[in-house]
Enzyme design. Sequence first.
Site, short mmCIF file in Angstrom:
data_model
loop_
_atom_site.label_atom_id
_atom_site.label_comp_id
_atom_site.label_asym_id
_atom_site.label_seq_id
_atom_site.Cartn_x
_atom_site.Cartn_y
_atom_site.Cartn_z
N ASN A 60 0.88 -1.17 0.00
CA ASN A 60 0.00 0.00 0.00
C ASN A 60 0.92 1.22 0.00
OD1 ASN A 60 -1.81 2.03 0.50
ND2 ASN A 60 -2.88 0.96 2.16
N HIS A 108 -13.04 2.58 -0.83
CA HIS A 108 -13.10 1.58 0.26
C HIS A 108 -13.71 0.26 -0.23
CE1 HIS A 108 -13.40 4.98 3.50
NE2 HIS A 108 -12.15 4.55 3.41
N ARG A 124 -12.51 15.49 6.58
CA ARG A 124 -13.26 15.81 5.34
C ARG A 124 -14.72 16.09 5.67
NH1 ARG A 124 -11.58 10.40 2.42
NH2 ARG A 124 -9.56 10.34 3.45
N GLU A 183 -8.37 -5.02 4.86
CA GLU A 183 -8.22 -4.69 3.45
C GLU A 183 -7.04 -5.42 2.82
OE1 GLU A 183 -8.93 -0.45 4.80
OE2 GLU A 183 -9.58 -0.26 2.72
#
Length: 369
Positions: free
Chosen positions: A8, A154, A215, A355
């Site tokens: 990642n 996601h 955000r 993930e």
Amino acid sequence: MTRVLVLNSGSSSVKYRLFDGADTVAKGLIERIGESGGDAENHDAALQRIMEETDLDGLAAVGHRVVHGGPDFTEATVIDDEVVSRIEALVPLAPLHQPAALSGIEVARKRLPSVPQVAVFDTAFHATIPPAGYTWAIDAGLAERWQIRRYGFHGTSHAYVARRTAALLGRPASDTNVITLHLGNGASACAVEGGRSVATSMGLSPLDGLVMGTRSGAIDPTVIFHLHRVAGLPIDEIETSLTRHAGLVGLTGENDLRAVLSRRAGGDPAATLAFDVYTRRIREYVGAYLAVLGRVDAITFTAGVGENAPDVRAESLSGLEPLGIAVDPARNASGAEVISPGGSPIAVCVVPTDEELEIADQSRSALLR
Ligand code: ADP
């Protein structure tokens, strides 16, 4: 085909995890890449360190997390030169994230030339959202020319968590409808119908939808015109404000929900309002996705906040008993996987996301296609 390295790659860090089957045999984080005193000078040096620190013999694949797959990458894809160019062409859609993933791919291909490389996209799971769900009612010519539509993010987390929820309930994933709530630093909701995404809250970018750590989530776009025209802020500053100084940090000065919760416990009005705004927005999406799905078997919380904040889970679903949704306080507090009362028509679940494990699994599947 058991050992898979998952990378990642961010602009200043590389997270890695080496799997043997579902087991993690090594993992680590190379940080502050390119900074003085950082762990590595660049992505190439970062990968060199990973290769020195871990035994990569017999590697079946390297799985790369790639944020944006645009409209065309609808599943994990084995990387060749053409795929690299297509990922490069998507940089304008994710200018902050895509270049780092490309650096990771480039150096891994160079240093591990005989190992297949697979790109696993955050957007791909949402490729099954129907046109009515991903189209915004703006000038169709502009949208087409500039690839403007809802993509969603996601995806690896929503896919993994929806599948685990079905397993938890002892149901086939293909006949299970789940609303998944990924609440981390970034946050998004997804309506999953029989294992396929049919609606999600993030849009062209990860800014839309739920309120997040820094955000704003969904706002009226006129806020941007107003800040530009009336307040005189340049467009880049507005972007920074909405992506880095909004959400929980905008309302309270804290981006970590734990800090917001502790100030709220002390009666702080800003923290109380932020908690109410955050949880109400989740409730609004749950209501919307109940209507999108029609029949819902489970609502599942995941990621840092979803897995660890009982108050957020309880408040987000409060008042929904008439819709068959309830949270049992004792189960919610105890760390149980199913937190709704026994016999509830809609199960409420807490499922830890993974993930990287999903990226490893999807990388293996891509090689078999
Ligand atoms: P990322 O989206 O970066 O992967 P995580 O899924 O790890 O992030 O979520 C990080 C967030 O989870 C933190 O900002 C924090 O607000 C929240 N969090 C972690 N632990 C707890 C906790 N015990 N209670 C409430 N919130 C928590």
